[in-house]
Design a protein around this motif. Structure first.
Motif, mmCIF file in Angstrom:
data_model
loop_
_atom_site.group_PDB
_atom_site.id
_atom_site.type_symbol
_atom_site.label_atom_id
_atom_site.label_comp_id
_atom_site.label_asym_id
_atom_site.label_seq_id
_atom_site.Cartn_x
_atom_site.Cartn_y
_atom_site.Cartn_z
ATOM 1 N N VAL A 1 -12.247 -8.338 -15.652
ATOM 2 C CA VAL A 1 -12.444 -7.556 -14.432
ATOM 3 C C VAL A 1 -11.108 -7.477 -13.700
ATOM 4 O O VAL A 1 -10.414 -8.486 -13.553
ATOM 5 N N ALA A 2 -10.733 -6.283 -13.277
ATOM 6 C CA ALA A 2 -9.484 -6.123 -12.512
ATOM 7 C C ALA A 2 -9.722 -5.135 -11.375
ATOM 8 O O ALA A 2 -10.570 -4.240 -11.482
ATOM 9 N N THR A 3 -8.978 -5.302 -10.287
ATOM 10 C CA THR A 3 -9.059 -4.345 -9.182
ATOM 11 C C THR A 3 -7.655 -3.933 -8.763
ATOM 12 O O THR A 3 -6.710 -4.715 -8.861
ATOM 13 N N PHE A 4 -7.538 -2.694 -8.309
ATOM 14 C CA PHE A 4 -6.254 -2.182 -7.824
ATOM 15 C C PHE A 4 -6.552 -1.302 -6.622
ATOM 16 O O PHE A 4 -7.027 -0.184 -6.768
ATOM 17 N N GLY A 5 -6.301 -1.830 -5.441
ATOM 18 C CA GLY A 5 -6.519 -1.039 -4.233
ATOM 19 C C GLY A 5 -5.455 -1.355 -3.204
ATOM 20 O O GLY A 5 -5.130 -2.516 -2.974
ATOM 21 N N LYS A 6 -4.875 -0.303 -2.629
ATOM 22 C CA LYS A 6 -3.871 -0.462 -1.570
ATOM 23 C C LYS A 6 -4.245 0.517 -0.465
ATOM 24 O O LYS A 6 -4.331 1.729 -0.710
ATOM 25 N N LYS A 7 -4.416 -0.009 0.747
ATOM 26 C CA LYS A 7 -4.971 0.825 1.814
ATOM 27 C C LYS A 7 -4.041 1.949 2.261
ATOM 28 O O LYS A 7 -2.825 1.873 2.079
ATOM 29 N N GLU A 8 -4.685 2.966 2.818
ATOM 30 C CA GLU A 8 -4.010 4.093 3.473
ATOM 31 C C GLU A 8 -3.236 5.006 2.525
ATOM 32 O O GLU A 8 -2.454 5.840 2.957
ATOM 33 N N ASN A 9 -3.474 4.887 1.211
ATOM 34 C CA ASN A 9 -2.818 5.791 0.266
ATOM 35 C C ASN A 9 -3.541 7.131 0.133
ATOM 36 O O ASN A 9 -3.080 8.015 -0.569
ATOM 37 N N HIS A 10 -4.685 7.259 0.815
ATOM 38 C CA HIS A 10 -5.446 8.514 0.759
ATOM 39 C C HIS A 10 -5.045 9.455 1.887
ATOM 40 O O HIS A 10 -5.497 10.591 1.947
ATOM 41 N N LEU A 11 -4.180 8.975 2.797
ATOM 42 C CA LEU A 11 -3.850 9.773 3.983
ATOM 43 C C LEU A 11 -2.944 10.957 3.643
ATOM 44 O O LEU A 11 -2.145 10.890 2.706
ATOM 45 N N PRO A 12 -3.067 12.050 4.401
ATOM 46 C CA PRO A 12 -2.225 13.236 4.160
ATOM 47 C C PRO A 12 -0.748 12.849 4.154
ATOM 48 O O PRO A 12 -0.310 12.026 4.961
ATOM 49 N N GLY A 13 -0.006 13.407 3.219
ATOM 50 C CA GLY A 13 1.428 13.121 3.138
ATOM 51 C C GLY A 13 1.755 12.002 2.169
ATOM 52 O O GLY A 13 2.895 11.865 1.742
ATOM 53 N N LYS A 14 0.742 11.194 1.791
ATOM 54 C CA LYS A 14 0.987 10.134 0.805
ATOM 55 C C LYS A 14 1.068 10.750 -0.590
ATOM 56 O O LYS A 14 0.286 11.649 -0.928
ATOM 57 N N ARG A 15 1.982 10.218 -1.413
ATOM 58 C CA ARG A 15 2.186 10.782 -2.753
ATOM 59 C C ARG A 15 0.895 10.825 -3.566
ATOM 60 O O ARG A 15 0.575 11.825 -4.213
#
Length: 336
Positions: A152-166
């Motif tokens: 089991v692995a997870t990969f999450g980094k907050k605020e990467n869904h915001l407009p202007g994010k790559r």
């Protein structure tokens, strides 16, 4: 040849190229020499060359491709630009280390790999995780722990869904499947072996306005009743660890599992410190470890290898096939 420096050309002056050059500074003098850098705009190449004390700032990608001094090119531009740049470099006889994700889809990946093989040039997708000493140690520890059956692995980094994010933009090759999924998938193949899963089951949370996946869960089923499940999310921080359960115990790769400095084998922690790098600030976590990747490319070139045994082209193809299957399933689930 032992004494000859590996002569690099750098394409792209973004955050990852900065980190790659900063990491190289921890390597022994004389092993690596950066000949020059190319960017879309000449000014950016000039700024970057001054900052990193690189002799040449090229007018264009073409000029770098045609420079006889450059033997290997590091491609650090955004993913949608990879294919054209990689093909240009290969067509000019350069070895290539290209950032992941190598292509936006399976066809692009196949096209680049076919050209590299046809030209008989070294080519590698920059899955830097594989070059970390801890990944080799993981293989050893697992060999003593019986058969790995579940991961089991997870990969999450907050605020990467915001407009202007790559990663929030399709034109930059966004979404989690390509950029973050690659790390989860490569770990499954590292532990279970280089095979296509017999089944891939993916579902996700709706595409944003720009048509990219914001979060997903994926289960990969392998022969011998083995499975890996992973979750990615652009909106929140996830633990970013990987747990590998075997018939003889458990190994946990501590966060960030794609560039880790420690693991726990049946609860006992082992440390793998990063190379000491210059004080040049890094943009990304544990980027000092990019030095391992530069060293592996040098090793392969000196041995005349056309691909790295630590990250073969066959494996890059399998990853691209799995990613394509995930994307197809996500698109279907979003259409309902």
């Amino acid at each position: 040849t032992e004494k000859m420096a590996t002569k690099w050309g750098i394409v792209g002056t973004g955050k990852i190229s900065h980190d790659f050059l900063s990491a190289m500074k921890s390597l022994p003098d004389g092993e690596h020499h950066v000949v020059g850098v190319a960017a879309r705009e000449k000014e950016r190449a000039v700024d970057f060359s001054k900052k990193h004390k690189v002799q040449k700032a090229f007018e264009s990608y073409e000029e770098l491709a045609k420079d006889d001094e450059v033997e290997v090119v590091y491609v650090g531009v955004i993913a949608p630009a990879h294919k054209d740049v990689v093909k240009m470099m290969l067509n000019n006889g350069k070895a290539v280390l290209c950032e992941k994700p190598l292509g936006l889809n399976l066809n692009e990946v196949k096209e680049m790999i076919e050209l590299a093989r046809q030209k008989n040039l070294f080519f590698m997708e920059a899955v830097w995780s594989r070059m970390f000493p801890i990944y080799a140690a993981l293989t050893d520890r697992l060999a003593a722990l019986g058969q790995p059956l579940n991961m089991v692995a997870t990969f999450g980094k907050k605020e990467n869904h915001l407009p202007g994010k790559r990663l929030a933009s399709k034109s930059n090759g966004g979404g989690t499947v390509l950029d973050w999924g690659v790390y989860c998938i490569q770990l499954a193949l590292h532990v279970f072996g280089m095979e296509m899963p017999s089944r891939v089951v993916a579902s996700g949370i709706e595409l944003n306005e720009d048509g990219i996946d914001v979060a997903m869960s994926v289960a990969l089923y392998f022969s011998g009743s083995r499975m890996m499940t992973f979750i990615t999310d652009l909106r929140v921080d996830l633990p970013c660890e990987a747990h590998i359960s075997t018939t003889g115990g458990q190994v946990k790769l501590n966060a960030p599992f794609w560039c880790p400095t420690s693991m726990e084998v049946n609860g006992t922690r082992e440390y793998f410190p990063l190379p000491c790098a210059s004080r040049n600030q890094f943009n990304f976590e544990n980027s000092q470890g990019l030095a391992y990747e530069a060293s592996e490319v040098r090793r392969c070139l000196q041995l005349g290898l056309k691909e790295s045994p630590k990250m073969s082209l066959e494996e890059t193809l399998i990853i691209a096939k799995i990613q394509e299957e995930i994307q197809n399933q996500l698109e279907k689930s979003f259409k309902k």
